[in-house]
Design a protein around this motif. Structure first.
Motif, PDB file in Angstrom:
ATOM      1  N   UNK A  43       0.805  -1.209  -0.153  1.00  0.00           N
ATOM      2  CA  UNK A  43       0.075   0.114  -0.029  1.00  0.00           C
ATOM      3  C   UNK A  43       0.804   1.173   0.106  1.00  0.00           C
ATOM      4  N   UNK A  44       0.487   2.434  -0.527  1.00  0.00           N
ATOM      5  CA  UNK A  44       1.118   3.670  -0.517  1.00  0.00           C
ATOM      6  C   UNK A  44       1.704   3.910   0.996  1.00  0.00           C
ATOM      7  N   UNK A  45       0.532   3.698   1.905  1.00  0.00           N
ATOM      8  CA  UNK A  45       1.129   3.935   3.420  1.00  0.00           C
ATOM      9  C   UNK A  45       2.255   3.358   3.772  1.00  0.00           C
ATOM     10  N   UNK A  46       2.611   1.982   3.089  1.00  0.00           N
ATOM     11  CA  UNK A  46       3.635   1.203   3.688  1.00  0.00           C
ATOM     12  C   UNK A  46       4.777   1.435   2.917  1.00  0.00           C
ATOM     13  N   UNK A  74       5.420  -6.878   9.997  1.00  0.00           N
ATOM     14  CA  UNK A  74       3.919  -7.310  10.188  1.00  0.00           C
ATOM     15  C   UNK A  74       3.160  -7.261   9.120  1.00  0.00           C
ATOM     16  N   UNK A  75       3.256  -6.292   8.487  1.00  0.00           N
ATOM     17  CA  UNK A  75       2.279  -5.762   7.353  1.00  0.00           C
ATOM     18  C   UNK A  75       2.830  -6.064   6.020  1.00  0.00           C
ATOM     19  N   UNK A  86      10.029  -7.830   1.957  1.00  0.00           N
ATOM     20  CA  UNK A  86       9.871  -6.635   1.554  1.00  0.00           C
ATOM     21  C   UNK A  86      10.607  -5.711   2.431  1.00  0.00           C
ATOM     22  N   UNK A  87      10.418  -5.781   3.601  1.00  0.00           N
ATOM     23  CA  UNK A  87      11.105  -4.796   4.762  1.00  0.00           C
ATOM     24  C   UNK A  87      12.651  -4.627   4.365  1.00  0.00           C
ATOM     25  N   UNK A  88      13.207  -5.693   3.897  1.00  0.00           N
ATOM     26  CA  UNK A  88      14.685  -5.689   3.764  1.00  0.00           C
ATOM     27  C   UNK A  88      15.093  -4.442   2.525  1.00  0.00           C
TER      28      UNK A  88
END
Length: 295
Positions: free
Chosen positions: A2-5, A233-234, A239-241
């Motif tokens: 999402x754009x927020x993420x 978590x989201x 992806x977080x890496x």
């Protein structure tokens, strides 16, 4: 995503990129040991109320031994190494060597967890480490006043991060992330308390230096840990890496804006090679498999 993420991912990269700037501005007056100790102690105080609010204090008590090791490998030692490096090399250069963390993590996971990489990932490891060695060879000097030991410290910090990632995966699977996020700086604060008293600066640091360490503790450690685990978590760990690829850009930008640090051609080339290798080694860049046609 999402754009927020995506926005939160960029914000986290900007915050962690700024940590190299704040260390550069605070390490001279505090020294590496005192700076790291105040940073982790402040972060632990920031995270404690949230840990209690989420009811995860018992989880921290049950798993305190492995969390203590994570505090050593993921907070105390890396923060010491990067704070030491900040005394002699630029924020941007430190962040570029920090970008090798996933490479060390992949090697340790391969050797320890038997997480055998594919051929493209092995190629990524070779490319990434070639970039690290090339940049270190170009920048390192072990003459008096040289940057050699600072570069060694940066690589040691990245190695510690890689070790901590595999240890967390093996020993802390299923432990609430908030307990690890709070317990890591808390354990580091315990480990660094006596060394900080021994190496406390003879002259009280200025208000400006205290402001830098406060930003390191509250913004770059406490708040950043919350954002990091929220993103996992989201959007998942893979992806977080991607934050790893963004941190050097922000660190170089902040160093250029506030400290007039230059970005040399060797730094840009080394960074590009390291990030390419990291993208391959972590699977972010992976060749697409051809789909079989209908029989």
């Amino acid at each position: 995503m999402k754009p927020a993420d995506i926005g939160e991912l960029f914000a986290l990269a900007a915050i962690w990129g700024a940590s190299f700037l704040f260390m550069r501005l605070g390490a001279g007056e505090f020294g590496p040991v005192a700076l790291s100790a105040v940073r982790v102690a402040g972060a632990a105080l920031v995270l404690l109320p949230l840990l209690a609010w989420r009811g995860q204090v018992d989880a921290l008590r049950r798993h305190w031994r492995p969390i203590f090791f994570v505090g050593l490998s993921n907070s105390a030692l890396p923060f010491l190494c990067f704070s030491y490096a900040a005394l002699s090399i630029s924020a941007g250069l430190s962040s570029i060597f920090n970008a090798s963390t996933p490479l060390w993590g992949a090697v340790i996971a391969w050797l320890w967890l038997r997480d055998r990489p594919t051929a493209p990932r092995i190629a990524g490891l070779a490319i990434g480490f070639a970039g690290v060695l090339g940049l270190a060879w170009e920048k390192a000097s072990f003459k008096p006043g040289g940057s050699g030991w600072a570069i060694v410290a940066c690589l040691a910090a990245a190695l510690c991060y890689g070790l901590s990632a595999s240890y967390t995966r093996k020993r802390l699977q299923g432990v609430p992330p908030m307990a690890v996020a709070d317990g890591s700086p808390r354990a580091a604060a315990v480990l660094l308390a006596l060394p900080a008293l021994w190496w406390w600066p003879a002259q009280m640091p200025s208000a400006h230096a205290w402001a830098m360490v406060a930003l390191l503790a509250v913004l770059c450690t406490g708040l950043a840990y919350l954002m990091y685990f929220r993103l996992i978590a989201h959007i998942g760990a893979s992806n977080t890496i991607a934050v790893t690829f963004l941190i050097p850009a922000f660190a170089v930008l902040w160093g250029w804006l506030f400290l007039a640090e230059p970005l040399t051609g060797a730094m840009a080339a080394g960074c590009a090679v390291i990030l390419l290798g990291t993208a391959l080694a972590t699977g972010v860049l992976a060749p697409r498999r051809k789909q079989a046609g209908p029989s």
